[in-house]
Scaffold this motif. Structure first.
Motif, mmCIF file in Angstrom:
data_model
loop_
_atom_site.group_PDB
_atom_site.id
_atom_site.type_symbol
_atom_site.label_atom_id
_atom_site.label_comp_id
_atom_site.label_asym_id
_atom_site.label_seq_id
_atom_site.Cartn_x
_atom_site.Cartn_y
_atom_site.Cartn_z
ATOM 1 N N ASN A 2 0.791 -1.190 0.086
ATOM 2 C CA ASN A 2 -0.039 0.086 0.027
ATOM 3 C C ASN A 2 0.818 1.204 -0.187
ATOM 4 O O ASN A 2 0.493 2.242 -0.471
ATOM 5 C CB ASN A 2 -0.937 -0.106 1.222
ATOM 6 C CG ASN A 2 -2.127 -0.938 1.012
ATOM 7 O OD1 ASN A 2 -2.518 -1.247 -0.149
ATOM 8 N ND2 ASN A 2 -2.603 -1.490 2.021
ATOM 9 N N GLU A 3 1.982 1.227 0.496
ATOM 10 C CA GLU A 3 2.919 2.357 0.617
ATOM 11 C C GLU A 3 3.481 2.766 -0.740
ATOM 12 O O GLU A 3 3.502 3.831 -1.148
ATOM 13 C CB GLU A 3 4.165 2.140 1.657
ATOM 14 C CG GLU A 3 5.174 3.083 1.566
ATOM 15 C CD GLU A 3 4.993 3.986 2.646
ATOM 16 O OE1 GLU A 3 5.494 5.110 2.295
ATOM 17 O OE2 GLU A 3 4.449 3.651 3.605
ATOM 18 N N LYS A 68 -1.197 9.020 4.689
ATOM 19 C CA LYS A 68 -1.103 7.592 5.317
ATOM 20 C C LYS A 68 -2.171 7.532 6.631
ATOM 21 O O LYS A 68 -2.604 6.506 6.813
ATOM 22 C CB LYS A 68 0.329 7.237 5.637
ATOM 23 C CG LYS A 68 1.135 7.266 4.124
ATOM 24 C CD LYS A 68 2.372 6.511 4.601
ATOM 25 C CE LYS A 68 3.428 7.436 5.493
ATOM 26 N NZ LYS A 68 4.856 6.735 5.560
ATOM 27 N N LYS A 72 -5.460 5.092 7.102
ATOM 28 C CA LYS A 72 -5.551 4.111 8.253
ATOM 29 C C LYS A 72 -6.827 4.060 8.747
ATOM 30 O O LYS A 72 -7.354 3.022 9.162
ATOM 31 C CB LYS A 72 -4.407 4.335 9.251
ATOM 32 C CG LYS A 72 -3.116 4.065 8.847
ATOM 33 C CD LYS A 72 -2.286 4.108 9.794
ATOM 34 C CE LYS A 72 -0.793 3.980 9.241
ATOM 35 N NZ LYS A 72 0.367 4.568 10.383
ATOM 36 N N ASP A 75 -9.052 1.533 6.960
ATOM 37 C CA ASP A 75 -8.596 0.234 7.196
ATOM 38 C C ASP A 75 -7.492 -0.121 5.981
ATOM 39 O O ASP A 75 -7.358 -1.246 5.579
ATOM 40 C CB ASP A 75 -9.654 -0.844 7.110
ATOM 41 C CG ASP A 75 -10.515 -0.813 8.243
ATOM 42 O OD1 ASP A 75 -10.368 -0.585 9.445
ATOM 43 O OD2 ASP A 75 -11.988 -0.833 8.098
ATOM 44 N N GLU A 77 -3.771 -0.269 5.520
ATOM 45 C CA GLU A 77 -2.517 -0.449 6.063
ATOM 46 C C GLU A 77 -1.099 -0.122 5.403
ATOM 47 O O GLU A 77 -1.131 -0.360 4.403
ATOM 48 C CB GLU A 77 -2.487 -2.060 6.586
ATOM 49 C CG GLU A 77 -3.605 -2.643 7.783
ATOM 50 C CD GLU A 77 -3.625 -3.942 8.153
ATOM 51 O OE1 GLU A 77 -2.423 -4.689 7.992
ATOM 52 O OE2 GLU A 77 -4.353 -4.291 8.744
#
Length: 78
Positions: A2-3, A68, A72, A75, A77
């Motif tokens: 996801n990053e 970011k 969160k 949901d 991550e």
């Protein structure tokens, strides 16, 4: 994963190199991140993560790090 996805969204939406994307990258500290690019960024985030950001979160998203933090809540991550 996801990053990396979020980094690519920022890079593509703002038209900047991924190496420039750090947590302290802030709205309007670079000329590429203006109000138009911000809405493009929000649309890309909504689509990529299959979410719908609240208006308050759209306004609050003032940096990459804050993005970011906000995601969160949905949901996502990191």
């Amino acid at each position: 994963m996801n990053e990396q996805k979020l980094r690519q969204i920022f890079s593509q939406s703002l038209g900047i190199d991924e190496s420039q994307i750090i947590d302290t990258l802030e709205y309007s500290t670079i000329p590429e991140w203006d109000s138009i690019a911000h809405m493009s960024l929000i649309a890309a985030i909504d689509e990529a993560f299959d979410i719908m950001l609240d208006t308050e979160d759209v306004i609050d998203m003032s940096s990459y790090g804050k993005a970011k933090e906000i995601l969160k809540k949905y949901d996502v991550e990191f």
